[in-house]
Motif scaffolding. Structure first.
Motif, PDB file in Angstrom:
ATOM      1  N   ALA A  10      43.883  30.731  36.584  1.00 35.50           N
ATOM      2  CA  ALA A  10      42.960  29.818  37.259  1.00 35.50           C
ATOM      3  C   ALA A  10      42.523  30.442  38.575  1.00 35.50           C
ATOM      4  N   ALA A  11      41.260  30.261  38.903  1.00 34.91           N
ATOM      5  CA  ALA A  11      40.731  30.919  40.097  1.00 34.91           C
ATOM      6  C   ALA A  11      41.176  30.268  41.398  1.00 34.91           C
ATOM      7  N   SER A  12      41.779  29.099  41.324  1.00 34.52           N
ATOM      8  CA  SER A  12      42.315  28.497  42.554  1.00 34.52           C
ATOM      9  C   SER A  12      43.514  27.624  42.236  1.00 34.52           C
ATOM     10  N   ASP A  13      44.375  27.460  43.196  1.00 35.98           N
ATOM     11  CA  ASP A  13      45.555  26.627  43.024  1.00 35.98           C
ATOM     12  C   ASP A  13      45.187  25.203  42.649  1.00 35.98           C
ATOM     13  N   GLU A  14      44.186  24.680  43.309  1.00 34.17           N
ATOM     14  CA  GLU A  14      43.839  23.288  43.060  1.00 34.17           C
ATOM     15  C   GLU A  14      43.391  23.080  41.616  1.00 34.17           C
ATOM     16  N   MET A  15      42.602  24.002  41.124  1.00 33.74           N
ATOM     17  CA  MET A  15      42.199  23.892  39.717  1.00 33.74           C
ATOM     18  C   MET A  15      43.416  24.028  38.823  1.00 33.74           C
ATOM     19  N   ARG A  53      38.876  41.321  43.257  1.00 31.17           N
ATOM     20  CA  ARG A  53      39.155  41.895  41.948  1.00 31.17           C
ATOM     21  C   ARG A  53      40.643  42.161  41.798  1.00 31.17           C
ATOM     22  N   ALA A  54      41.191  42.689  42.885  1.00 26.76           N
ATOM     23  CA  ALA A  54      42.617  43.009  42.845  1.00 26.76           C
ATOM     24  C   ALA A  54      43.426  41.756  42.539  1.00 26.76           C
ATOM     25  N   ALA A  55      43.036  40.653  43.162  1.00 27.56           N
ATOM     26  CA  ALA A  55      43.756  39.407  42.918  1.00 27.56           C
ATOM     27  C   ALA A  55      43.687  39.041  41.439  1.00 27.56           C
ATOM     28  N   GLY A  56      42.513  39.167  40.879  1.00 28.61           N
ATOM     29  CA  GLY A  56      42.346  38.847  39.458  1.00 28.61           C
ATOM     30  C   GLY A  56      43.188  39.754  38.580  1.00 28.61           C
ATOM     31  N   ARG A  57      43.220  41.024  38.940  1.00 25.08           N
ATOM     32  CA  ARG A  57      43.989  41.976  38.142  1.00 25.08           C
ATOM     33  C   ARG A  57      45.484  41.674  38.225  1.00 25.08           C
ATOM     34  N   VAL A  58      45.949  41.448  39.457  1.00 24.02           N
ATOM     35  CA  VAL A  58      47.373  41.201  39.653  1.00 24.02           C
ATOM     36  C   VAL A  58      47.820  39.973  38.856  1.00 24.02           C
ATOM     37  N   ALA A  59      47.024  38.923  38.951  1.00 20.94           N
ATOM     38  CA  ALA A  59      47.378  37.684  38.265  1.00 20.94           C
ATOM     39  C   ALA A  59      47.421  37.905  36.753  1.00 20.94           C
ATOM     40  N   THR A  60      46.396  38.544  36.247  1.00 17.57           N
ATOM     41  CA  THR A  60      46.291  38.747  34.804  1.00 17.57           C
ATOM     42  C   THR A  60      47.396  39.677  34.300  1.00 17.57           C
ATOM     43  N   GLU A  64      35.960  39.233  37.402  1.00 16.63           N
ATOM     44  CA  GLU A  64      35.825  40.640  37.024  1.00 16.63           C
ATOM     45  C   GLU A  64      37.182  41.331  36.964  1.00 16.63           C
ATOM     46  N   GLY A  65      38.027  41.004  37.939  1.00 16.75           N
ATOM     47  CA  GLY A  65      39.362  41.601  37.953  1.00 16.75           C
ATOM     48  C   GLY A  65      40.126  41.230  36.694  1.00 16.75           C
TER      49      GLY A  65
END
Lengths: 334, 334
Positions: free
Chosen positions: A246-251, A167-174, A202-203
Motif C-alpha cells: 500500500a502506498a500509505s499507512d492510512e490506506m 522508487r527506493a521505498a517501493g522497491r524495499v517494500a516489495t 514504479e519502484g
DNA sequence: CGAGCCTATGTTACCGATGCCATCTGTAAC
DNA sequence: GTTACAGATGGCATCGGTAACATAGGCTCG
C-alpha cells in the motif's frame, strides 16, 4: 512611553545621540561601529522597546527574509506535513519567516494563485511542497523571478527540484514481501497526480520485473483510509492475493479492515506493507510493516538548497520497519 | 520585457498615460475613477506583468494584510493541526496571508520569541493556536499592540480567547460509558499544560461527580500512542477497570494495544472512548468510539474574530461517533 | 611632515506605494 | 453668469529603513 506609535529608528538615534544610519549599522552588526556606541544604541533600543519595521527594511533592501511555502490544505498526507515541519524548522534557524499558502486540492489554477499570492508578498524564495505535475506559463513567469525549490515535483524554469527517492521505498517494500516467499505482490497506489504515488508504483514494478514477475493491475486510492477500505474490498474478492504493498499507512489500515471483514486475516492470509511509518503504525492492530523516510530532513534540505543554493544534499535511504502485518505466505498459498 | 527589475506603479502609469496615483486608485477600486481609464490601467498592468509591492504598500498604509499564526512544530496533535487548516482557510478567504511561527515545545521563552518574530514582521493580527498557560510581561507588551486571538489559552492583555468547550467533550464521552452500564470510568489525560487536556479531564470529573461516583486517580500521557501504551500497561494491571476515557484517539490506540497484549479485550473486557475522531479512528481495529469536534471551524472562527472583531461565534457541540471500542460491561463485571 | 588610508560617523537620495491636498472640468443651482 | 459642487486626476510629502557617498579624525609610512 507615549502611546502614539511604535518608536522608529530615528527615535532610537535621538535617544542614543547618534544618527539613524549608525543605529542601522549597529543593529545589523556592521564591523565599523565603535563598541561603546553600539552599547549606547542597544541600550536605547531596549529602553524604547524599539522593534524594527520589516516592511521598511524590505522596501529598501529589496529582501523580505521570508520564504513562501505551498502546501495542501488537507492534513491527511503524512509525508507532506513532515516536509512542512522541516521547512519551518530550517527557515527559522536561518532567520527566515515562513509564509504559507495552502491550496485546497491539486489544481493548476489554485496553484497559480498560490504562487502569485506569495510573489505579491515579496517572498525571497518559495518551497513548493505539493507534487506539481503540469507547469503553466504563469508559473514559469513567477518561478523565473523567485528562487524556487520543488519537493518532488516537476521542474519549472529556474526551479530546482529536491527529490526523495520514492522508487527506493517501493522497491524495499516489495522486495520484503518477495523475500518472505510471496510469488506476487499487489499494489494499492496513491492518486496518479502525485509524484510520490507514481514513483512508489514504479519502484514496485521495477522490483517485480527484476524478479521476473509480471505486475498485476494497479488499484488506486486517494491516500485516505476510506479509499484503502474500498480497494481492500476488491482485493478480498481475488483469492490469489497474498501480499499487498500500500502506498500509505492510512490506506493500509483501510485495506486491512476490508480484508478482515471478509474473513481474510492479516498477516495470516494476506501480508501488507506500506510507506510512511506514522506514529500509529506501531500501535494499531496489527502493527504495520512500513517504510520510513525522512521527510522532515527533506524539508530542511529544501530550505538549505533555497538559501545557500548548495548542491543536492544527501538523502537518507528508506528504512523498513518490520512489524506484524507481514509474514510468510501460508503453506496452501505457496 | 526588460530584465532589469519588476515594473513599478510608475511604469504602469507611464504605459497607461496617467499618474501613479491614478493607477493606485484604479487598482484598489476607488469609486472616483473613469471606467475607461481603469481599463487602460488594467491593460497596462496586464501587459507589463505588474505586481504590486507588498512592502511598499505595507509601509505606507501601515497594514500588512498578514496574520501571524503560532503553532506547535510537532504535527502529532490532531486538534491543533485542524485549527491551523481552519485559520489558513479563513485568512485566505479574507485576502490575508498567513505567516507561521512554530515553537518546538510548550515553553515561555520560545513563545515570546515567536510572538516577537511575528510582531517584527508587522502582522496585523495573531492567532495563538497553542495552549498558552502562563503569560509574561513581554507577551503582554506585544499582544497589547497587536490584536490577538488565543484558541483555548490563557487571556492576555487585549487578547480575546476563543474557546471550544472541551469539558463538553469529556462529559459526552464519560456519559456514554456510564449509559452503557459501567460503574466507573478511568481517564488517561493529556499533558497538564494543555488546556484541552485539563478541560477534558474536568468534564470527565464533572460527569462522574454528577453520577455520584468518586473519580479514580488520573493517568497522564503526552498525546502520543506510545504514552497511551505505557498507561495502558498500568490499566491492564487493575482488575476493576472496565471503561476508559482517553483524551486523544492516538493514546486510545496505544492503550488498546497494551490491554490486548495483556489479555484484556476491547470492548469485551474494557470499553474505550476518546476524543478527536481522526480519519483512522473508523478503520483501525477496533473502530474507535470517539468524540468529534469541529476544530477547523474553530480556526476560521478565530480569524473572523480577529478581523471583524465579531462576538464569540457559536461553536458546534461535540458529536459522539459510536463505534466498536465501547460496549456494555460483561456480566461478571457488573 | 604630508600623502595615503583606515575607522567611525553623518548626509542625502531613494525604495514603491498611499494620504492629503490642489487642480481642472463639467454641470446644476441660484 | 457666477457660485457651488461633484468627479476625475495630478503633485508632493511621507512611511522607516538602507545604499552610496561624504566627512572628520587618527594612524602609518616614506
Amino acid at each position: 512611553m507615549s502611546v502614539g506609535r511604535q518608536p522608529s529608528m530615528a527615535d532610537v538615534a535621538l535617544a542614543a545621540g547618534v544618527s539613524a544610519q549608525t543605529v542601522s549599522r549597529a543593529l545589523r552588526g556592521s564591523p565599523n561601529v565603535n563598541p561603546e556606541t553600539r552599547q549606547r544604541v542597544l541600550a536605547a533600543v531596549d529602553q524604547l522597546g524599539y522593534r524594527f519595521n520589516n516592511a521598511a527594511k524590505m522596501l529598501s533592501s529589496g529582501r523580505s527574509h521570508t520564504i513562501g511555502l505551498i502546501v495542501l490544505q488537507s492534513g491527511g498526507y503524512y509525508s507532506r506535513s513532515a516536509v512542512t515541519a522541516g521547512v519551518e524548522a530550517g527557515a527559522g534557524e536561518a532567520g527566515y519567516a515562513v509564509s504559507i499558502a495552502t491550496i485546497a486540492r491539486l489544481d493548476t489554477g489554485l496553484m497559480e494563485r498560490a504562487l502569485a499570492k506569495l510573489a505579491d508578498q515579496g517572498v525571497d524564495g518559495i518551497v513548493i511542497a505539493v507534487p506539481l505535475i503540469s507547469v503553466t506559463q504563469k508559473m514559469e513567469d513567477i518561478t523565473r523571478d523567485i528562487p524556487t525549490v520543488t519537493v518532488d515535483g516537476s521542474r519549472t524554469a529556474g526551479a530546482r527540484v529536491l527529490g526523495i527517492d520514492q522508487r527506493a521505498a517501493g522497491r524495499v517494500a516489495t522486495q520484503h514481501l518477495l523475500d518472505l516467499g510471496h510469488r506476487q505482490v499487489w499494489h494499492v497506489a496513491g492518486p496518479d497526480e502525485w509524484i510520490e504515488a507514481r514513483q512508489r508504483r514504479e519502484g514496485w514494478r521495477e522490483c517485480l520485473t527484476a524478479a521476473g514477475i509480471e505486475a498485476p493491475p494497479v488499484l488506486e486510492g486517494d491516500w485516505s483510509p476510506a479509499s484503502g477500505y474500498r480497494q481492500g474490498q476488491i482485493l478480498a474478492m481475488i483469492p490469489e492475493v497474498t501480499a499487498v504493498f500500500a502506498a500509505s499507512d492510512e490506506m493500509a489500515f483501510g485495506i486491512i479492515r476490508a480484508l478482515r471483514e471478509r474473513g481474510r486475516s492479516v498477516p495470516g492470509h494476506v501480508s501488507i506493507v506500506s510507506v510512511d511509518d506514522i506514529e500509529l503504525a506501531a500501535y494499531c492492530a496489527p502493527p504495520l510493516t512500513t517504510v520510513r523516510q525522512d521527510f522532515y530532513a527533506c524539508g530542511t534540505a529544501a530550505v538549505a538548497l533555497l538559501l545557500q543554493g548548495a548542491g543536492e544534499p544527501a538523502v537518507e535511504p528508506p528504512v523498513l520497519a518490520v512489524r506484524e502485518s507481514t509474514a510468510q505466505p501460508s503453506v496452501t498459498d505457496r
